[in-house]
Design a protein around this motif. Structure first.
Motif, short mmCIF file in Angstrom:
data_model
loop_
_atom_site.label_atom_id
_atom_site.label_comp_id
_atom_site.label_asym_id
_atom_site.label_seq_id
_atom_site.Cartn_x
_atom_site.Cartn_y
_atom_site.Cartn_z
N TRP A 181 52.01 73.06 -14.52
CA TRP A 181 51.06 72.04 -14.99
C TRP A 181 50.07 71.64 -13.91
CZ3 TRP A 181 50.01 71.84 -19.71
CH2 TRP A 181 50.98 72.02 -20.71
N SER A 182 50.53 71.55 -12.65
CA SER A 182 49.55 71.16 -11.64
C SER A 182 48.50 72.27 -11.47
CB SER A 182 50.23 70.83 -10.30
OG SER A 182 50.68 72.01 -9.70
N ASN A 183 48.92 73.53 -11.67
CA ASN A 183 47.95 74.61 -11.64
C ASN A 183 46.99 74.57 -12.84
OD1 ASN A 183 47.90 76.76 -9.53
ND2 ASN A 183 50.11 76.47 -9.76
N VAL A 184 47.55 74.20 -13.99
CA VAL A 184 46.70 74.07 -15.18
C VAL A 184 45.56 73.08 -14.90
CG1 VAL A 184 46.64 73.03 -17.49
CG2 VAL A 184 48.36 74.75 -16.94
N VAL A 185 45.91 71.94 -14.30
CA VAL A 185 44.90 70.92 -14.02
C VAL A 185 43.94 71.41 -12.94
CG1 VAL A 185 44.55 68.55 -13.21
CG2 VAL A 185 46.46 69.10 -14.73
N ASP A 186 44.47 72.06 -11.91
CA ASP A 186 43.61 72.57 -10.83
C ASP A 186 42.61 73.60 -11.35
OD1 ASP A 186 44.81 71.01 -9.04
OD2 ASP A 186 46.06 72.58 -8.12
N GLY A 187 43.06 74.36 -12.35
CA GLY A 187 42.21 75.45 -12.85
C GLY A 187 41.00 74.97 -13.61
N LEU A 188 40.99 73.70 -14.01
CA LEU A 188 39.90 73.22 -14.86
C LEU A 188 38.89 72.42 -14.08
CD1 LEU A 188 41.73 72.10 -18.10
CD2 LEU A 188 40.32 74.12 -17.73
N TYR A 189 37.62 72.81 -14.22
CA TYR A 189 36.54 72.01 -13.66
C TYR A 189 35.83 71.33 -14.81
CZ TYR A 189 37.54 74.67 -9.50
OH TYR A 189 38.18 75.23 -8.45
N MET A 190 35.08 70.31 -14.46
CA MET A 190 34.34 69.58 -15.50
C MET A 190 33.46 70.54 -16.30
SD MET A 190 34.89 66.71 -16.35
CE MET A 190 34.32 66.12 -17.92
N ALA A 191 32.80 71.46 -15.61
CA ALA A 191 31.89 72.39 -16.30
C ALA A 191 32.65 73.22 -17.34
CB ALA A 191 31.22 73.30 -15.29
N ASP A 192 33.91 73.59 -17.02
CA ASP A 192 34.70 74.37 -17.96
C ASP A 192 34.96 73.58 -19.24
OD1 ASP A 192 34.80 76.15 -15.93
OD2 ASP A 192 36.86 75.65 -15.32
N ILE A 193 35.26 72.30 -19.03
CA ILE A 193 35.55 71.47 -20.19
C ILE A 193 34.31 71.32 -21.07
CG2 ILE A 193 36.24 69.15 -20.91
CD1 ILE A 193 38.13 69.16 -18.50
N TRP A 194 33.17 71.14 -20.42
CA TRP A 194 31.92 71.08 -21.20
C TRP A 194 31.73 72.36 -21.99
CZ3 TRP A 194 29.82 67.12 -22.90
CH2 TRP A 194 29.72 65.95 -22.15
N MET A 195 31.93 73.47 -21.31
CA MET A 195 31.73 74.74 -22.00
C MET A 195 32.69 74.86 -23.18
SD MET A 195 31.94 78.63 -20.56
CE MET A 195 30.40 78.75 -19.72
N GLY A 196 33.93 74.41 -22.94
CA GLY A 196 34.94 74.51 -23.98
C GLY A 196 34.67 73.59 -25.15
N LEU A 197 33.85 72.58 -24.94
CA LEU A 197 33.54 71.68 -26.06
C LEU A 197 32.23 72.03 -26.76
CD1 LEU A 197 34.69 68.21 -24.69
CD2 LEU A 197 35.75 69.61 -26.46
N ILE A 198 31.28 72.54 -25.98
CA ILE A 198 29.98 72.87 -26.59
C ILE A 198 30.11 74.09 -27.49
CG2 ILE A 198 27.62 73.64 -26.10
CD1 ILE A 198 27.76 71.89 -23.55
N LYS A 199 30.83 75.09 -27.00
CA LYS A 199 30.97 76.32 -27.77
C LYS A 199 31.45 76.10 -29.20
CE LYS A 199 31.67 80.01 -24.46
NZ LYS A 199 32.68 80.92 -23.88
N PRO A 200 32.58 75.42 -29.40
CA PRO A 200 33.08 75.32 -30.78
C PRO A 200 32.15 74.53 -31.69
CG PRO A 200 34.41 74.00 -29.31
CD PRO A 200 33.52 74.84 -28.44
N VAL A 201 31.34 73.64 -31.13
CA VAL A 201 30.39 72.91 -31.99
C VAL A 201 29.42 73.92 -32.59
CG1 VAL A 201 28.52 71.24 -32.00
CG2 VAL A 201 30.60 70.76 -30.71
N VAL A 202 28.87 74.77 -31.71
CA VAL A 202 27.89 75.76 -32.20
C VAL A 202 28.57 76.77 -33.13
CG1 VAL A 202 26.23 77.51 -31.50
CG2 VAL A 202 26.56 75.47 -30.09
N LEU A 203 29.74 77.25 -32.72
CA LEU A 203 30.42 78.27 -33.53
C LEU A 203 30.82 77.70 -34.89
CD1 LEU A 203 32.69 80.02 -30.86
CD2 LEU A 203 30.35 80.59 -31.58
N GLY A 204 31.30 76.46 -34.91
CA GLY A 204 31.70 75.84 -36.18
C GLY A 204 30.52 75.71 -37.12
N PHE A 205 29.39 75.26 -36.56
CA PHE A 205 28.18 75.15 -37.38
C PHE A 205 27.79 76.52 -37.93
CE2 PHE A 205 23.65 75.60 -37.91
CZ PHE A 205 23.34 74.50 -38.69
N ALA A 206 27.80 77.52 -37.04
CA ALA A 206 27.34 78.85 -37.45
C ALA A 206 28.23 79.45 -38.53
CB ALA A 206 27.29 79.78 -36.24
#
Ligand SMILES: Nc1ncnc2c1ncn2[C@@H]1O[C@H](COP(=O)(O)OP(=O)(O)OP(=O)(O)O)[C@@H](O)[C@H]1O
Ligand SMILES: [Mg+2]
Lengths: 256, 298
Positions: A181-206
């Motif tokens: 779990w500590s590695n899971v948290v270390d592996g994530l940067y803010m930019a990754d989370i943004w990417m992970g949230l923006i993508k499904p919005v566009v894909l869901g719409f499409a």
């Protein structure tokens, strides 16, 4: 050669019609009437209805990710950082894409079949005859629900994916849960989370708007409904993968 | 711009679709000084290279009815779709309730459509809604009618078509004739000024067909709604043309042979090869010498 030119012409025509639908949806969103009850119904159908399949997909993807990356990491003696790979890959790529693909198969096809059979049985014409705009009544609620629910489902999928990764890490790779779990948290940067949230919005719409577009353009009776359903899945899935690539490229240049 | 999507009792609603009194250059052509509720002016429509309608012109005056006859594929359903703006002609002009529907944007058409009821050829019931929700669709979804008033109206029209007991069924659990009657109830529910019937009695047994015919006569004579009736069933067409609905002393509705003045209110139109082959009253139709028409009638 002639048929190829025809094909290109038809494809461009189709894209033009699709963009017209998207602009109609945009206009319907900012003007009245708004069919709130249909939105709630679709949120339930698309969101809750897709939960099982998304949970299963997420879980097994996380598990197989942990297995595969564990094997690769072993070559460098870095087995303990398996959590990083699982979280980064799930959140940025596999969560959004696999969720969108599963929803395309389940929801995109269902929408195309439903709207397609409404077209061939004149129900769409009847709706218009009764003074209801089918874009507002049928398309907009589905598009809203898809755009909202695919991101939510993606987050759920990411969550169970990481959980699946942990199960494998602990039972197969012998990596302690706390280290995982500590590695899971270390592996994530803010930019990754943004990417992970923006993508499904566009894909869901499409994927939902493509399902609606293909359904509403159904021609030729029940056979046409079958064709529309297949088309919605094929076009939707390809669009999901192509868009995923384009968004990734764009976001890398913007976010990182 | 927001368009008033529906008015509960269209016939009482003033507004953009009320017929104009003046003869402005883009108003419909007057007939005997009256403003027609429908006017087709040299309308042409083709699907790819299949020319379905060629230079069709006709008018419908308020409170009148036109019965469209014609072989399968002669364009009868197409005409009804053109009236509602569901299809657009390739050439020609169409006025409905004073408005040019052939060039009107889809959003504005909703106001015209809210005053017209259409019975589609195969019902076109919404199969995700119950019979009650289908019949009350316009009242519940688009109208600003109070809920209990809408409920009462739904019960009333379901009573007309004899389907009160089926209100909570899904359309898939109805017979073909029952579905047709629900479609008629749905079209009548919001009391439109005009009704478009696309083969309302085809496939019904003679008794049920008769109740449907009586309903059509009732809506025409007692509610004053204008109508277009497409049918293959000559028996039904003749019944509608030659009968009149009147209220007896006890308010019960009776069907009596139509007076001469009433007879003239229903006209027959025969479509053939994209054009109008015959147009006239029931007497003219019966006297016709035209071989094709005679063959069609016998
Ligand atoms: N959407 C469409 N695309 C292509 N052709 C069409 C379409 N709709 C109707 N047609 C054609 O237009 C012609 C007229 O059709 P329409 O449905 O108006 O006939 P109809 O007079 O109502 O026939 P029926 O009595 O069988 O209902 C037919 O030849 C039909 O094949
Ligand atoms: Mg027809």
């Amino acid at each position: 050669m002639k048929t190829f030119v025809e094909w290109i012409k038809n494809a461009l025509l189709e894209v033009q019609e699709y963009l017209r639908l998207v602009s109609q949806v945009g206009r319907a969103l900012v003007s009245r009437p708004f069919y709130g009850r249909d939105v709630v119904q679709q949120l339930d159908l698309i969101g809750v209805g897709s939960l099982t399949v998304v949970l299963l997909t997420g879980l097994f993807t996380g598990m197989v990710l942990a297995l595969q990356s564990g094997m690769t990491l072993d070559q460098f003696g870095a087995r303990s950082i398996v959590g990083r790979l699982v979280s980064a890959t799930m959140v940025k790529e596999l969560g959004p894409v696999l969720t969108a693909l599963m929803v395309t198969g389940r929801v995109g096809s269902g929408i195309a079949a439903e709207l397609g059979s409404m077209v061939v049985t004149d129900q769409i014409a009847a709706l218009r005859a009764l003074g209801t705009d089918p874009i507002r009544k049928l398309v907009l609620p589905r598009v809203i629900a898809g755009t909202v629910m695919v991101p939510v489902l993606t987050v759920v999928s990411n969550g169970v994916g990481m959980l699946g990764g942990m199960i494998i890490s602990v039972t197969q790779l012998r990596v302690a849960a706390s280290i995982y779990w500590s590695n899971v948290v270390d592996g994530l940067y803010m930019a990754d989370i943004w990417m992970g949230l923006i993508k499904p919005v566009v894909l869901g719409f499409a994927l939902v708007s493509i399902g609606c577009h293909v359904g509403l353009r159904t021609k030729g009776g029940t056979q046409g409904v079958g064709r529309a359903t297949t088309n919605a899945v094929v076009t939707g899935s390809v669009a999901v993968l192509v868009l995923d690539f384009l968004i990734t490229k764009l976001l890398i240049s913007v976010l990182y | 711009m927001t368009v008033p999507i529906d008015t509960p009792r269209a016939s009482e609603a003033p507004g953009p679709t009320a017929p104009r009194e003046d003869t402005s250059p883009d108003g419909p052509p007057l007939v005997d000084g009256e403003v027609p509720v429908i006017a087709f002016d040299r309308v042409t429509l083709a699907f790819d290279d299949n020319v379905v309608l060629q230079d069709i012109s006709f008018t419908l005056l308020p409170g009148r009815m036109k019965v469209f006859l014609g072989a399968s594929g002669s364009g009868k359903s197409t005409i009804l779709r053109l009236v509602l703006g569901l299809l657009r002609p390739d050439a020609g002009r169409i006025w409905v309730l004073g408005e040019r529907v052939d060039v009107m944007p889809e959003a504005d058409l909703m106001a015209v459509r809210s005053q017209v009821g259409m019975i589609f050829q195969d019902g076109a019931l919404f199969d995700s809604l119950t019979v009650r929700e289908n019949v009350g669709y316009r009242l519940f979804q688009e109208g600003d009618v109070p809920e209990d008033e809408a409920d009462a109206r739904v019960d009333e029209v379901l009573g007309f078509v004899g389907l009160s007991a089926f209100a909570d069924r899904m359309p898939s659990a109805l017979s073909g004739g029952q579905r047709r009657r629900v479609a008629i109830a749905r079209a009548m529910a919001a009391r439109p000024r005009m009704l478009l019937y696309d083969e309302p009695t085809t496939g019904l047994d003679p008794i049920t067909a008769m109740t449907v015919d009586q309903e059509i006569v009732k809506v025409r004579d007692l509610e004053g709604a204008s109508g277009l009736l497409v049918t293959h069933q000559l028996r039904d067409a003749f019944f509608v043309a030659t009968h009149e609905a009147v209220r007896g002393p006890d308010q019960a509705v009776q069907f009596v042979p139509a007076s001469a003045e009433r007879l003239a209110r229903t006209e027959f139109v025969m479509l053939k090869q994209g054009g109008i082959a015959f147009e006239g009253t029931v007497d003219a139709l019966r006297r016709t010498e035209d071989a094709y028409l005679r063959a069609f009638l016998s």
